[in-house]
Design an enzyme around this catalytic site. Structure first.
Site, short mmCIF file in Angstrom:
data_model
loop_
_atom_site.label_atom_id
_atom_site.label_comp_id
_atom_site.label_asym_id
_atom_site.label_seq_id
_atom_site.Cartn_x
_atom_site.Cartn_y
_atom_site.Cartn_z
CG MET A 103 -1.97 -1.11 1.21
SD MET A 103 -3.00 -1.11 2.70
CE MET A 103 -3.89 0.44 2.50
CG HIS A 104 0.47 3.37 2.52
ND1 HIS A 104 -0.83 3.79 2.72
CD2 HIS A 104 0.72 2.46 3.50
CE1 HIS A 104 -1.33 3.16 3.78
NE2 HIS A 104 -0.42 2.35 4.26
CG ASP A 155 -0.06 -4.99 1.98
OD1 ASP A 155 -0.87 -4.20 2.51
OD2 ASP A 155 1.17 -4.80 2.03
#
Length: 463
Positions: free
Chosen positions: A55-56, A214
């Site tokens: 992520m991110h 995830d």
């Protein structure tokens, strides 16, 4: 599971605190792995692809769909000034109420502001910014889209309507068109392009399902959804993550734990200790490089609960929950000539458990859970499971098999193409075999936890 293939790719650290990867490395690794998988199907037919990933991160694309620069990752810490810029433009309480989280250095939105300030020529070329798994989906299908579980880790998704918050973006003078459309996690993101299909041996036009970030996808792989609010998960990998499902988007008012969308249409709270298994790895690599992890655990068992007074703060990489403090550091205190390596090793295990308990206490005030499915390398240690259960005062269930985020993405794909009518039905296929560790009350841990919190406060005051 019919087939499995894994690949790795390099991590780039061009400056201290920076973490990057070349998105082209993800593509090559993924396509190679897909080719391997198709060679192992033995007559079985692929019916869909599901997506999941870290992520991110930020992949900035130009108008030709090419990456402008290397992807900036989830644990990159270059965006301190960008976070301050967001906080100056949008009151923290408003941001938390609308997005579930304060401005955080690792999120994607501060990365975009950093790009605008530090690499303005790149920013002017920007057509779209994508999260890692969504970039892979774009390469596979030609369609730039995202879904709520990953998008809620960007920093500007409105959790109520599960769409980009245009008020926040306008306050920062950012064009909402830079972000891709948000579709449901089980929706078809696009269909496999002919040239990709030919390379990996899959059918042209194969449906590619939007999938999930995830943590959310891994939770689905464990059967954790808002249809059973009593069960969450605890992952002990490099980091330690507590995942608790909830039905409504109720954030912690101080933003001490994350609130994200779940792939099932609900939400989840997430508490993160940045160095969980990472603390044990650091300790072994630094002080006991010739001792196996199994022997370290056996050694720690020869100590006793409370580690005979030794305390460990696992803030070796700063800390996420509940402190949101990138500058805090670890500590090992109260040592004496009487202490042994067994005591110190056990203190490391207990310190990680105390850190996770601080996060769980914040989560429990909003979305209490009665049991946690324990996964990751740390969950393979019976001793660490026992310590965690007793410190957290929560029943831990260690599945005999864990498949991870890829398995969850496959379940989402099966729902997306109608193999199962809904996610709740799909989750009934998951195996139920597991080991259960019931919590036991322990006064040493209760006293140790009080001293642990006092130690953090004391070190913060003198920093």
């Amino acid at each position: 599971m019919l087939s499995l293939s894994t690949r790795s790719y390099p991590l780039l650290t061009p400056q201290p605190g920076w973490t990057e990867q070349n998105s082209s490395d993800w593509v090559e690794a993924s396509l190679d792995a897909l080719f391997d998988v198709t060679q192992q199907l033995n007559g079985h037919r692929a019916i869909a692809l599901g997506l999941s990933g870290q992520m991110h991160g930020m992949v900035p694309l130009d108008a030709q769909g090419k990456a402008i620069r290397p992807a900036i990752l989830w644990n990159d810490q270059r965006t301190g000034k960008a976070v301050a810029e967001i906080e100056a433009a949008i009151p923290s309480q408003k941001l938390i109420q609308r997005t579930g989280n304060p401005a955080i250095t690792g999120f994607q939105l501060p990365k975009l502001l950093w790009l605008r300030t530090e690499e303005p020529q790149a920013y002017t070329r920007l057509w779209q910014i994508l999260l890692p798994k969504d970039y892979l989906g774009y390469v596979l299908t030609g369609e730039p889209v995202t879904e709520p579980s990953d998008a809620s880790g960007v920093g500007c998704l409105n959790l109520v309507n599960r769409q980009w918050d245009t008020d926040i973006l306008h306050a920062l003078d950012i064009n909402p068109a830079l972000f891709p459309p948000v579709i449901e996690s089980t929706a078809i993101a696009g269909r496999l392009k002919s040239e990709i299909a030919a390379r990996v041996g899959l059918p042209m036009g194969l449906p590619v399902i939007a999938g999930g970030g995830d943590n959310a996808a891994a939770a689905i792989g464990l059967g954790i959804s808002s249809s059973n609010l009593n069960r969450g998960s605890l992952s002990i990998g490099t980091s330690g993550v507590i995942f608790a499902p909830c039905v409504r988007p109720i954030p912690d008012p101080e933003g001490r734990v994350h609130l994200f969308c779940h792939v099932d249409g609900g939400y989840h709270l997430l508490g993160v200790t940045l160095a969980a298994g990472g603390s044990l790895r650091w300790y072994r690599d630094t002080f006991a490089p010739h001792i196996s992890y199994t022997d370290l655990m056996d050694m720690a068992e020869r100590s006793q609960p409370g580690a005979r007074g030794v305390l460990f703060l696992p803030h070796l990489a700063g800390e996420r929950s509940p402190h949101l403090d990138p500058d805090t550091r670890g500590a090992l205190v109260n040592l004496s000539l009487a202490h042994t390596q067994a005591d110190i090793t056990r203190a490391v295990l207990e310190g990680v458990a105390f850190s996770l308990r601080q996060a769980l206490e914040v989560i429990s005030a909003i979305a209490p859970v009665e049991q946690l499915l324990a996964t990751g390398g740390g969950a393979r240690s019976h001793l660490w499971l026992r310590i965690l259960a007793d410190v957290l005062q929560t029943k831990l269930i260690a599945p005999k098999a864990e498949e991870g985020a890829a398995y969850g993405a496959a379940i989402l794909a099966m729902v997306g193409i109608g193999v199962y009518p809904n996610l709740e039905t799909a989750l009934k296929i998951l195996p139920q075999d597991s080991n259960v560790v019931q919590p036991q009350a322990n006064l040493f841990y209760e006293a140790g936890f009080k001293r642990y919190k006092l130690l953090y406060d004391t070190l913060k005051a003198v920093r």
